[in-house]
Design a protein around this motif. Structure first.
Motif, PDB file in Angstrom:
ATOM      1  N   PRO A  55      33.963  11.524  80.297  1.00  0.00           N
ATOM      2  CA  PRO A  55      34.878  12.676  80.270  1.00  0.00           C
ATOM      3  C   PRO A  55      34.168  14.018  80.104  1.00  0.00           C
ATOM      4  O   PRO A  55      34.733  15.058  80.440  1.00  0.00           O
ATOM      5  CB  PRO A  55      35.787  12.380  79.070  1.00  0.00           C
ATOM      6  CG  PRO A  55      34.961  11.491  78.198  1.00  0.00           C
ATOM      7  CD  PRO A  55      34.120  10.666  79.109  1.00  0.00           C
ATOM      8  N   ARG A  89      30.384  16.708  88.560  1.00  0.00           N
ATOM      9  CA  ARG A  89      31.654  16.270  89.154  1.00  0.00           C
ATOM     10  C   ARG A  89      31.696  16.615  90.643  1.00  0.00           C
ATOM     11  O   ARG A  89      32.150  15.819  91.465  1.00  0.00           O
ATOM     12  CB  ARG A  89      32.816  16.940  88.421  1.00  0.00           C
ATOM     13  CG  ARG A  89      33.085  16.392  87.039  1.00  0.00           C
ATOM     14  CD  ARG A  89      33.880  17.387  86.199  1.00  0.00           C
ATOM     15  NE  ARG A  89      35.160  17.684  86.804  1.00  0.00           N
ATOM     16  CZ  ARG A  89      36.286  17.004  86.581  1.00  0.00           C
ATOM     17  NH1 ARG A  89      36.260  15.987  85.738  1.00  0.00           N
ATOM     18  NH2 ARG A  89      37.420  17.351  87.146  1.00  0.00           N
ATOM     19  N   LYS A 140      36.443   8.640  84.376  1.00  0.00           N
ATOM     20  CA  LYS A 140      37.219   8.204  83.214  1.00  0.00           C
ATOM     21  C   LYS A 140      36.307   7.870  82.038  1.00  0.00           C
ATOM     22  O   LYS A 140      36.625   8.192  80.887  1.00  0.00           O
ATOM     23  CB  LYS A 140      38.067   6.989  83.589  1.00  0.00           C
ATOM     24  CG  LYS A 140      38.940   6.473  82.460  1.00  0.00           C
ATOM     25  CD  LYS A 140      39.794   5.303  82.918  1.00  0.00           C
ATOM     26  CE  LYS A 140      40.679   4.790  81.798  1.00  0.00           C
ATOM     27  NZ  LYS A 140      41.506   3.636  82.250  1.00  0.00           N
ATOM     28  N   ARG A 147      41.795  13.804  86.722  1.00  0.00           N
ATOM     29  CA  ARG A 147      40.344  13.842  86.542  1.00  0.00           C
ATOM     30  C   ARG A 147      39.623  14.399  87.763  1.00  0.00           C
ATOM     31  O   ARG A 147      38.458  14.772  87.666  1.00  0.00           O
ATOM     32  CB  ARG A 147      39.828  12.427  86.237  1.00  0.00           C
ATOM     33  CG  ARG A 147      40.251  11.897  84.881  1.00  0.00           C
ATOM     34  CD  ARG A 147      39.688  10.524  84.626  1.00  0.00           C
ATOM     35  NE  ARG A 147      40.317   9.507  85.466  1.00  0.00           N
ATOM     36  CZ  ARG A 147      41.396   8.834  85.128  1.00  0.00           C
ATOM     37  NH1 ARG A 147      41.997   9.089  83.965  1.00  0.00           N
ATOM     38  NH2 ARG A 147      41.904   7.917  85.929  1.00  0.00           N
TER      39      ARG A 147
END
Length: 620
Positions: free
Chosen positions: A416, A423, A413, A448
């Motif tokens: 971004p 990720r 969060k 997300r």
């Protein structure tokens, strides 16, 4: 605090241009220089009571007397002067040491006698007066005439410290709990002596430890209270100049190093939170590497006693002042885990304490996951630091991954623009099988998260068994889970619910058409196989007419065997059928493909046998 009042005459001192004098009808005839202040006095009261002044005046009769080695300040000299004039003066633990030093230097026997009586009957008998005497004595320096009274005060304090709590009859300060006289805590004395400066404090503590009546845990509690008072949490003193701040930092660093040296050996003598505070102070004050290593090693062994707020240690860096020192936390965790890797438990208690060890490590695992949830909001922290710290925790001691999921979600969060590889690396530490049902419901709707993680959550045991394991009365949760499926399908496949319904209709039509084609192919294939069998039988009859009667029974058995096998045969269809036809066309060696079946013929005992295996008929 106790006082002693001497003299009755009023104070008539006054100041004119840095010159102190006494208002009197008689003119002054004696000048005494004390540091930067000049005193205009009278010979009669001063020389009659001060042997030193009398000696100096008799030797040279100077116009003014210089006292460069006076052991106290101007205020203390005035106290001695007022005593010589008979003026009223107040003596207490605040000035008793300084006045005694000055009286001994000026050689005022009458004043010394009164001071000794006050010290013996009041100062040394009182707990708080003895401590205050040491507190103010620390500002005067270690002059030989001061050491005697300092040592006597230390001895008096230690005697009271080792007194059983049931026999304590004096007042003391205790703000950490109840101090009812019926049941005094053994550490009743630690707060009062924390007002002493470092040198006096260490002297009292050393004498108390030498008495062998103070346990290591009491010493640890005393050090903890002293550090709380002397080492601010932020390590910064506000409202002072830079030079003063530097002096404060140097003083606090000395306090820190002394406390680390005084911590008794062994685990548990001081609290883990206190040790973490020392680690934080060492980082903020720039302590030496040796001190940092010692305190990190001690604090790491008791990491399970810390809280998340204790571990939020800011990193001392001009580039990023709010950056949390996650490397320091990693060192603490490494020192905590190494004690179990080395097997430091005794053999006799190793298996008995396994339950306690497991509970401690599980607590630290949850602590680290919660800590990651806090530092994940730091914009300066990297993915590799988060992953490295998370992977240090032994996986078998993580009861669940809920806190770890919250940390990952917080990081995604607040970052971004994270790359796809980062990720993937971040989410790779998550075990979806250890997520609770509530977290799973949150994860499947989390935009997300990478799609791979969402799919793993969907196939977790909690989600697969959610509807079947929930009682019928929990229909709302069942409905919620069912209502999520269209959204989950859209997120994982990119197909909207409307397109999915159209696809299902088209699929139903195509399946019906495929079943029809299958039936036709199966019927045609059966007819072709029957014609092949009849052809084979005809050739056998024409070529062996003379032997027909002899082998009638064998032929009948062969036909029955073929029919039986044909009944069990499963005919392939669709893509498989096309692949088999292509394979059959390319196959050599006398084989031939007919109706999707490879047929070979052979004679067995004079009878043609058609061999069938799954969807292949062999004729040899």
């Amino acid at each position: 605090m106790k006082f002693m009042k001497l003299g009755t005459r009023p104070d008539t001192f006054f100041t004119v241009s840095a010159i102190r004098s006494i208002s009197s009808e008689e003119p002054t005839d004696l000048i005494i220089q004390i540091k930067n202040t000049k005193y205009l006095l009278h010979k009669l009261p001063m020389l009659s009571k001060c042997s030193l002044l009398q000696l100096l005046y008799q030797e040279s009769q100077p116009e003014d007397i210089q006292l460069p080695h006076f052991p106290a300040d101007e205020e203390t000299f005035e106290v001695c002067t007022k005593f010589c004039y008979g003026m009223a003066v107040d003596l207490s633990s605040r000035n008793i040491v300084a006045v005694r030093s000055a009286a001994k230097y000026l050689q005022i026997p009458s004043l010394l006698q009164k001071l000794e009586a006050f010290i013996d009957t009041c100062i040394l008998q009182s707990w708080k007066d003895s401590i205050l005497t040491l507190q103010y004595a620390g500002k005067l320096g270690n002059l030989p005439e001061n050491l005697q009274i300092i040592n006597r005060c230390i001895e008096s304090i230690v005697i009271k410290i080792v007194t059983p709590p049931s026999r304590v009859r004096w007042s003391f300060t205790y703000t950490r709990g109840s101090k009812s006289t019926g049941n005094l805590p053994p550490d009743w004395w630690v707060e009062d002596i924390s007002c002493l400066d470092l040198q006096m404090y260490l002297r009292v503590l050393d004498v108390a430890k030498a008495s062998s009546m103070i346990t290591p845990s009491l010493v640890g509690q005393a050090l903890e209270v002293y550090a709380t008072r002397r080492l601010p949490d932020n390590g910064i003193t506000i409202g002072i100049s830079d030079n003063q701040a530097d002096e404060v930092v140097v003083e606090q660093r000395q306090v820190l190093e002394a406390i680390v040296d005084q911590i008794p050996a062994g685990n548990g003598v001081v609290s883990g939170r206190f040790l973490i505070k020392l680690v934080k102070s060492a980082s903020l004050l720039g302590a030496s590497i040796v001190v940092k290593v010692r305190i990190i090693r001690k604090a790491g062994l008791q990491l399970d006693e810390a809280s998340v707020s204790d571990l939020l240690i800011p990193k001392v860096s001009t580039g990023s002042p709010t950056f949390y020192d996650i490397d320091l936390v990693r060192d603490l965790l490494e020192n905590f885990l190494v004690q179990f890797r080395r097997g430091q438990l005794p053999e006799s208690s190793r298996f008995a304490d396994m339950g306690q060890i497991t509970a401690r490590v599980e607590k630290v695992a949850k602590l680290i996951d919660s800590y990651l949830g806090q530092v994940a909001r730091d914009p300066n922290i990297s993915v590799s630091k988060i992953v490295r710290l998370a992977e240090m925790v032994p996986e078998r001691f993580r009861q669940d991954h809920d806190d770890l999921y919250m940390a990952i979600d917080a990081y995604l969060k607040d970052h971004p623009n994270l790359s796809k590889s980062d990720r993937k690396q971040l989410c790779g530490i998550l075990d979806c099988q250890k997520l609770s049902l509530d977290v799973c419901m949150h994860a499947v709707q989390n935009e997300r998260l990478p799609l791979r993680v969402v799919v793993q959550v969907l196939f977790s045991d909690h989600v697969k068994n959610a509807i079947s394991s929930i009682p019928d009365k929990s229909i709302n949760l069942r409905s919620d889970l069912r209502a999520m499926l269209p959204e989950i399908r859209r997120k994982t496949t990119g197909i909207s619910p409307e397109k999915a319904r159209e696809g299902r209709k088209m699929k139903t039509h195509s399946e019906a058409r495929r079943d029809e084609v299958k039936a036709k192919e199966k019927g045609g294939l059966g007819r072709k196989i029957e014609s092949v069998i009849k052809g084979v039988e005809g050739r056998e009859k024409r070529g062996n007419g003379s032997k027909e009667g002899l082998r009638e029974s064998e032929n009948e058995e062969g036909r029955e065997e073929v029919r039986r096998r044909l009944g069990k045969m499963k005919v392939g269809e669709g893509e498989m059928g096309r692949e088999e036809r292509e394979e059959g066309e390319n196959r050599g060696g006398g084989e031939r493909f007919k109706g999707g079946v490879v047929i070979r013929t052979a004679s067995k005992g004079g009878v043609n046998v058609v061999g069938v295996k799954r969807n292949i008929v062999k004729e040899r």
